[in-house]
Design an enzyme around this catalytic site. Structure first.
Site, PDB file in Angstrom:
ATOM      1  N   ASP A   1       6.050  94.642  40.083  1.00  0.00           N
ATOM      2  CA  ASP A   1       4.841  93.921  39.688  1.00  0.00           C
ATOM      3  C   ASP A   1       3.675  94.481  40.511  1.00  0.00           C
ATOM      4  O   ASP A   1       3.092  95.500  40.163  1.00  0.00           O
ATOM      5  CB  ASP A   1       5.091  92.428  39.943  1.00  0.00           C
ATOM      6  CG  ASP A   1       3.971  91.537  39.464  1.00  0.00           C
ATOM      7  OD1 ASP A   1       3.288  91.912  38.497  1.00  0.00           O
ATOM      8  OD2 ASP A   1       3.768  90.445  40.049  1.00  0.00           O
TER       9      ASP A   1
ATOM     10  N   ASP B   1      14.112  84.833  38.008  1.00  0.00           N
ATOM     11  CA  ASP B   1      14.051  83.376  38.101  1.00  0.00           C
ATOM     12  C   ASP B   1      12.626  82.842  38.051  1.00  0.00           C
ATOM     13  O   ASP B   1      11.648  83.554  38.228  1.00  0.00           O
ATOM     14  CB  ASP B   1      14.670  82.914  39.428  1.00  0.00           C
ATOM     15  CG  ASP B   1      13.746  83.187  40.607  1.00  0.00           C
ATOM     16  OD1 ASP B   1      13.223  84.322  40.706  1.00  0.00           O
ATOM     17  OD2 ASP B   1      13.514  82.271  41.411  1.00  0.00           O
TER      18      ASP B   1
ATOM     19  N   GLY C   1      17.062  89.117  42.395  1.00  0.00           N
ATOM     20  CA  GLY C   1      16.675  89.427  41.014  1.00  0.00           C
ATOM     21  C   GLY C   1      17.422  90.586  40.384  1.00  0.00           C
ATOM     22  O   GLY C   1      17.550  90.649  39.164  1.00  0.00           O
TER      23      GLY C   1
END
Ligand code: IMP
Ligand code: MG
Length: 189
Positions: A100, A156, A44
């Site tokens: 996150d 993604d 990422g």
């Protein structure tokens, strides 16, 4: 492109990404005059690292590691590709796409600290702090976001959309009802 809150809404345009990365690069350069090891977490962070590295005005090595989630709900991660660099005694900046729950960054931060890094500062493009399970200290933050799932610029959905040049939202209903293949249609350029 559809309006705010709908599928395909832009979180950051290519130009906005560029000024965010400019700001991050200036701050990192200012704080690390003696240089650093820029560590990206695959896959990422690949766009962020590529752009950030070119903004740094101090000596810099670039390296990557790769983590693979496993266990129920992807609650655990294991190292599937290690660094080439020895980080012992060096200042490390860990570059990530999004923090996150905080599991990934916590795991890597601990690993680099155990290996004797002199300092480990986290630089994240996106911060979804409302979802945090583990407390994480973020020294450099591009943008704070909410619940929305975002793709593009390296991020993604089932390996799709990493190549989008900007960051966009996929609505939960699109994710529930559409296969990745049909979601692709949302972003045709
Ligand atoms: P954490 O361990 O829960 O902090 O998860 C961080 C990783 O989950 C990121 O490095 C991403 O690979 C992935 N991730 C979390 N949210 C998103 C999102 O909105 N879009 C794409 N990937 C995400
Ligand atoms: Mg992913």
């Amino acid at each position: 492109m559809t309006g705010p809150g709908e599928a395909g809404t832009r979180v950051l345009t290519g130009d906005e990404l560029s000024s965010v990365v400019d700001r991050l690069g200036r701050a990192i350069s200012r704080d690390h005059p003696d240089g650093l090891v820029l560590v990206g977490i695959l896959k990422g962070s690949v766009c962020l690292v590529a752009d950030l590295a070119r903004r740094l005005e101090v000596p810099c090595a670039v390296d990557f590691l790769c983590l693979t989630p496993y266990g129920a709900g992807g609650q655990r991660v294991r190292l599937s590709k290690d660094l080439d660099e020895d980080v012992s005694g060096r200042a490390v900046v860990l570059a990530v796409d999004i923090v996150d729950r905080g599991l990934t960054v916590t795991y890597v931060h601990r690993l680099l600290t155990e290996r004797g890094a002199r300092s480990v500062d986290v630089c994240t493009l996106l911060d979804r702090r409302a979802k945090r399970l583990l407390p994480v200290e973020l020294r450099y933050v591009g943008k704070i976001i909410g619940d929305e799932y975002v793709v593009g610029y390296g991020l993604d959905l089932d390996e799709r959309f990493r190549n989008l040049p900007d960051l966009r939202v996929i609505e939960p209903r699109e994710m529930r009802h559409a296969s990745p293949a049909s979601v692709q249609g949302l972003f045709e350029r």
